[in-house]
Scaffold this motif. Structure first.
Motif, PDB file in Angstrom:
ATOM      1  N   THR A   1      12.034  -2.355  36.500  1.00  0.00           N
ATOM      2  CA  THR A   1      13.198  -2.578  37.365  1.00  0.00           C
ATOM      3  C   THR A   1      12.794  -2.719  38.828  1.00  0.00           C
ATOM      4  O   THR A   1      13.459  -3.407  39.598  1.00  0.00           O
ATOM      5  CB  THR A   1      14.261  -1.477  37.181  1.00  0.00           C
TER       6      THR A   1
ATOM      7  N   SER B   1      14.263  -5.253  41.878  1.00  0.00           N
ATOM      8  CA  SER B   1      15.177  -4.569  42.794  1.00  0.00           C
ATOM      9  C   SER B   1      14.693  -4.756  44.223  1.00  0.00           C
ATOM     10  O   SER B   1      13.520  -5.038  44.455  1.00  0.00           O
ATOM     11  CB  SER B   1      15.251  -3.085  42.431  1.00  0.00           C
TER      12      SER B   1
ATOM     13  N   VAL C   1      19.557  -2.027  43.119  1.00  0.00           N
ATOM     14  CA  VAL C   1      18.722  -1.688  41.964  1.00  0.00           C
ATOM     15  C   VAL C   1      19.301  -2.353  40.726  1.00  0.00           C
ATOM     16  O   VAL C   1      20.476  -2.152  40.402  1.00  0.00           O
ATOM     17  CB  VAL C   1      18.659  -0.157  41.757  1.00  0.00           C
ATOM     18  N   ASP C   2      18.476  -3.133  40.033  1.00  0.00           N
ATOM     19  CA  ASP C   2      18.902  -3.732  38.771  1.00  0.00           C
ATOM     20  C   ASP C   2      19.048  -2.634  37.730  1.00  0.00           C
ATOM     21  O   ASP C   2      18.153  -1.794  37.563  1.00  0.00           O
ATOM     22  CB  ASP C   2      17.872  -4.757  38.285  1.00  0.00           C
TER      23      ASP C   2
ATOM     24  N   VAL D   1      24.193  -4.098  38.956  1.00  0.00           N
ATOM     25  CA  VAL D   1      23.327  -3.532  39.989  1.00  0.00           C
ATOM     26  C   VAL D   1      23.975  -2.283  40.569  1.00  0.00           C
ATOM     27  O   VAL D   1      25.191  -2.109  40.490  1.00  0.00           O
ATOM     28  CB  VAL D   1      23.029  -4.531  41.137  1.00  0.00           C
TER      29      VAL D   1
END
Length: 99
Positions: free
Chosen positions: A47, A51, A64-65, A77
């Motif tokens: 991630t 991100s 943030v994914d 997200v």
């Protein structure tokens, strides 16, 4: 992320450096995740490859994914703000959404 996976949308689990969120924000997160229809999972190391954090001079805006059981990396997200304090950092979660 463990708190969101455990449905602690207020982030009340005393995560070091992470501020609890308001009832309104927790409700938005809960409702958005319910409507999205997928199950959040812990974030894998991958991630951090997608991100982003943009430093504005006074704080960092973080996107943030999020990952789900059904999709892997999802369209969801988490948006948060990171502020440096004298002894550490403080993270305030603002929203979970699909951009």
């Amino acid at each position: 992320m463990s708190a969101l996976v455990a449905a602690d949308y207020r982030l009340e689990a005393q995560i070091a450096g992470v501020e609890p969120v308001s009832i309104e924000t927790a409700t938005q997160i809960r409702d958005y995740l319910r409507d999205y229809g997928a199950t959040l999972v812990e974030l894998p190391e991958a991630t951090w490859e997608s991100s982003v954090c943009i430093w504005t001079g006074s704080h960092g805006d973080v996107i943030v994914d999020l990952w789900t059981q059904e999709e892997g990396r999802s369209d969801l997200v988490l948006h948060a703000q990171v502020v440096e304090t004298q002894s550490d950092i403080s993270v305030t979660v603002h929203l979970v959404y699909v951009p």
